[in-house]
Design a protein around this motif. Structure first.
Motif: not given
Length: 225
Positions: A131-136, A181-182
């Motif tokens: 996932a991108p950093g905003d959602y990781d 996004l899991i």
């Protein structure tokens, strides 16, 4: 010898003086104290009874009980017109949905295995990975689906495959693709039967509930007599 001294009595026990000694009973202080307490209690009960009679004759008893029993704030639903059921949402077929599958958890391999299974179910998987950093590591539910306004129906179609997922619309996004996004709550994809049931619900949103507001209880304004 004094006239008060009997004949033949003298020495150490000789009584002198011109008056008879007064013989008093010992004071019973305990009884006096108990009587005083009983008097105070009786006066208190009399005063309380008189106060109750005053309220009864002035009509205050009912108001007091009513005000004590009534809550200060109680929920009350406004009369509202019959809610309008939202229009049926036309969901696309899986083959019309382009997905980007991202793993927002610390468990390795979830993006690939999930993407492979979604591809077998007919979805177009454009890419998969972390996932991108905003959602990781910031997605707590099973999955979060992010899409633009043009891709909302596609996002809801993809959401039927993951129980407990939610959809977020990004107004700045222009394409129709969907990011899946899991999240940490993910265990597995829904079974095909459960996904079919979820699709019926997603295509037929329930009507909105009537609006309610909190109304403050009205204080009694009965004039005193």
């Amino acid at each position: 010898m004094s006239m008060l001294t009997p004949s033949g009595m003298g020495g150490k026990y000789r009584v002198t003086g011109n008056a008879y000694p007064r013989m008093r009973r010992p004071r019973r202080r305990g009884r006096i104290f108990a009587a005083l307490i009983a008097s105070v209690v009786a006066l208190g009960l009399f005063g309380w009874g008189a106060l109750q009679l005053y309220h009864v004759f002035n009509g205050d008893e009912g108001d007091t009980k009513t005000n004590a029993a009534a809550p200060q704030n109680r929920p009350s639903c406004k009369p509202a017109p019959t809610p309008t059921r939202p229009a049926r949402l036309a969901l696309p077929q899986p083959s019309e949905v382009t997905l980007n599958v991202f793993n927002a958890t610390t468990r390795g391999g979830l993006a690939k295995t999930t993407a492979d299974e979604l591809a077998r179910r007919g979805f177009k998987v454009a890419t998969f990975g972390n996932a991108p950093g905003d959602y990781d590591k910031r997605v707590s539910q099973s999955a979060l689906l992010v899409a633009g306004p043009a891709g909302e129906a596609a996002a809801r179609e993809a959401g039927t495959q993951v129980a407990g997922s939610s959809v977020r619309i990004d107004p700045t996004r222009k394409d129709r693709s969907v990011d899946l996004l899991i999240g940490n709550g993910f265990r597995a994809l829904a079974s095909p039967a459960d996904a079919a049931k979820a699709r019926v619900i997603a295509a037929n949103p329930p009507p909105p509930k009537p609006a309610c507001e909190t109304v403050a209880a009205t204080a009694s304004t009965k004039p005193k007599r």
